[in-house]
Write an enzyme that holds these catalytic residues in place. Structure first.
Site, PDB file in Angstrom:
ATOM      1  N   TRP A   1       6.694   6.113   3.503  1.00  0.00           N
ATOM      2  CA  TRP A   1       5.931   4.874   3.707  1.00  0.00           C
ATOM      3  C   TRP A   1       6.848   3.698   3.972  1.00  0.00           C
ATOM      4  O   TRP A   1       6.593   2.894   4.872  1.00  0.00           O
ATOM      5  CB  TRP A   1       4.998   4.626   2.520  1.00  0.00           C
TER       6      TRP A   1
ATOM      7  N   ASP B   1       4.354  -3.108  -0.732  1.00  0.00           N
ATOM      8  CA  ASP B   1       3.278  -2.168  -0.438  1.00  0.00           C
ATOM      9  C   ASP B   1       2.934  -1.483  -1.760  1.00  0.00           C
ATOM     10  O   ASP B   1       3.715  -0.673  -2.258  1.00  0.00           O
ATOM     11  CB  ASP B   1       3.755  -1.145   0.602  1.00  0.00           C
TER      12      ASP B   1
ATOM     13  N   LYS C   1      -6.786   4.615  -2.767  1.00  0.00           N
ATOM     14  CA  LYS C   1      -6.226   5.319  -3.916  1.00  0.00           C
ATOM     15  C   LYS C   1      -6.847   4.751  -5.195  1.00  0.00           C
ATOM     16  O   LYS C   1      -7.652   5.417  -5.827  1.00  0.00           O
ATOM     17  CB  LYS C   1      -4.701   5.235  -3.968  1.00  0.00           C
TER      18      LYS C   1
END
Lengths: 357, 357
Positions: free
Chosen positions: A102, A171, A195
């Site tokens: 990511w 993030d 999530k």
């Protein structure tokens, strides 16, 4: 119906109470004769939901008034571009930490749009780990410093956040709302909802006023944070925000962030203890970096890993296959994953080892 | 429960059959023990839904294989920026038609990012109308020519699409899927879902391969059409796409585009005939430009308009207030608006006129 034990990395499990509530109101929202999906986003019903979701987010995370709370779209992947587009100025440098898949995607975008310094790189290491504070080389006067607080694929997590000297941008897609932290240390926080926040289709951004003021000129209206900080500019993803409001309310009922952290720590400890008990299972991450959200581990062979995933699914334990780029097993145990699911998984791990160890 | 007569301009009415289907499966999708919202977007269940939604869109609109069908986010407002960012090159000009509020927003974005020629401007006229073909001044060798096929606020619609000589780009947010048209005349078509396609939170883009090839270098990955044309790049808005698949299937059951057009024309004619029957009501648009989707009209005074909206709501006819920028009455009668709702509205208009005329 039997509820599955769902270990999906995202889109991920939602609280069943939230789903049941949404189901009840889906066709007829509070006796209005309409679904919430059929209502104007400027009307009083949806506005109340939207405002409540923002208020709950502020309450849960202790967000002060000098931060805007935005419900955008485009996911974390979209934010990878928005951030340098808005906040990495001509002639400036942004610091990024390379910690896994990511973070790499965030870096790729920043490099398209501006100048990047890699402050630390642990992305190629195995077992996976987060950089140590003293391994990071921050740039003096950087536009910002970017971290990925939790890497779902490597199963690693920053345990304490670094002090980079420039505004910290994070993030937090895969661990926001899972543990207490000090929002005031960050210039900007972003997270795809799918999530810990709600269903896919909405992206949460928290941005501090003084950081927002530094943004670049000439950014397209829809991609300019100020547009959204000023007002509800365009049609939001109504149903996704409606679900977020419910998830946040559910979380308050679980004791808020402090309450859920205790549950999360206990779930993760159960799994890591089971992994460490014998040599049959092997944690994929360095212990100090182990994620409380994504527990990644290996078996003695890829063949056994394949059998494990298949037998687990047959036993009602779903979505345990590790990411295709790294293989192995991954149990994602976000806020909504019940302790019973983790208990079922550790029992299954015992049985599987007995048969195959 | 009594279903409301919902005339909202968007987010708008959805077919009740679609909502009921979604409600049934919301907690437990096809016996999986999970909601569709809790599943990986790479898994077989969601992939089947996503692929089917694309296939249905291709079938309904007759889209050939040289077009990509994309489910993005950010709404039409996002596309206002994506289009010039991708397709308006350095030194090029794009033609735009100024026909109302939505076209103006598209123009504003294009001007931030490149050079714009206003090919025609009817945006300040009252009664509202679309430009005539011979009023448009197209640029030789323009990057593209942009039109807004239906303006929801003015209640006007292009009845035939212009031939601009450059690739035609259309915002079809408020009338896509309502009438047959030739996709092959367009380089790019975009539409926010929340009128005729599904709930808010997903944006449909159709883009022709040869037009895609002309796009600019250096666009951020998430904002580059090619990223999404090549593959499912990031997590899509799962639930919104799931709803789109159901709406498109519902539309097939109504006889597809030809079938729904007949119904739409009949609904619109009923309303416009009622408006034109007496002088009490006055159509807000020039007859040749009247939208089949958004029927806008005035009453003798603003005071009466306020009373009309209030009394209609009390009678179960919801969301009839015109946009705040223009006032008056607006009945949005998209595909999912049943004929019975329009009949109820015309009856109410009769009664209201008898009492107040």
């Amino acid at each position: 119906m039997a509820r599955a034990y769902n270990f999906s990395a995202g889109p991920a499990i939602l609280p069943v109470e939230v789903l049941e509530e949404a189901q009840k109101d889906l066709v007829d929202y509070q006796g209005s004769g309409m679904s919430i999906m059929e209502m104007s986003h400027r009307g009083k019903e949806y506005s109340a939901v939207h405002d409540e979701a923002i208020a709950n987010m502020r309450e849960l995370l202790g967000i002060s008034d000098d931060y805007a709370v935005l419900f955008l779209t485009g996911g974390a992947s979209g934010q990878f571009a928005w951030i340098p587009m808005n906040l990495l100025g001509e002639g400036q440098v942004a610091d990024y930490t390379a910690t896994g898949s990511w973070a790499s995607k965030a870096i790729k975008e920043a490099k398209i749009l501006g100048k990047v310094n890699i402050a630390a790189d642990s992305s190629k290491e195995s077992p996976a780990r987060m950089p140590l504070a003293d391994e990071c080389t921050w740039t003096d006067g950087a536009a910002y410093a970017h971290i990925t607080t939790n890497e779902t694929i490597g199963g690693i997590q920053w345990k304490a956040f670094p002090d980079a000297g420039s505004p910290l941008v994070a993030d937090m897609s895969s661990d926001i709302l899972s543990r207490p932290f000090d929002v005031s240390k960050f210039g900007l926080i972003y997270a795809g909802a799918q999530k810990n926040i709600g269903p896919a289709g909405v992206t949460v951004v928290l941005i501090k006023d003084d950081f927002l003021q530094k943004r670049n000129e000439g950014v397209a209206t829809m991609l300019d944070y100020k547009t959204h900080a000023d007002k509800l500019y365009n049609t939001p993803p109504v149903f996704a925000v409606y679900m977020v409001e419910k998830v946040l309310r559910w979380l308050e009922g679980r004791g808020g962030i402090d309450g859920i952290q205790k549950i999360n720590e206990r779930k993760a400890k159960m799994l890591y203890d089971r992994i460490d008990k014998t040599d049959f299972y092997r944690g994929a991450a360095v212990p100090d970096s182990r994620s409380v959200m994504n527990v990644c581990f290996r078996l003695p062979s890829e063949e056994l890993e394949g059998q494990f995933v298949k037998a687990a699914a047959a036993a009602g334990l779903q979505a345990l296959k590790g990411h295709r780029s790294v293989g192995g097993i991954r149990a994602s145990i976000y806020n909504a994953c019940p302790t019973a699911a983790v208990e079922a998984l550790t029992s299954f791990m015992d049985e599987f080892e007995q048969k195959n160890g």
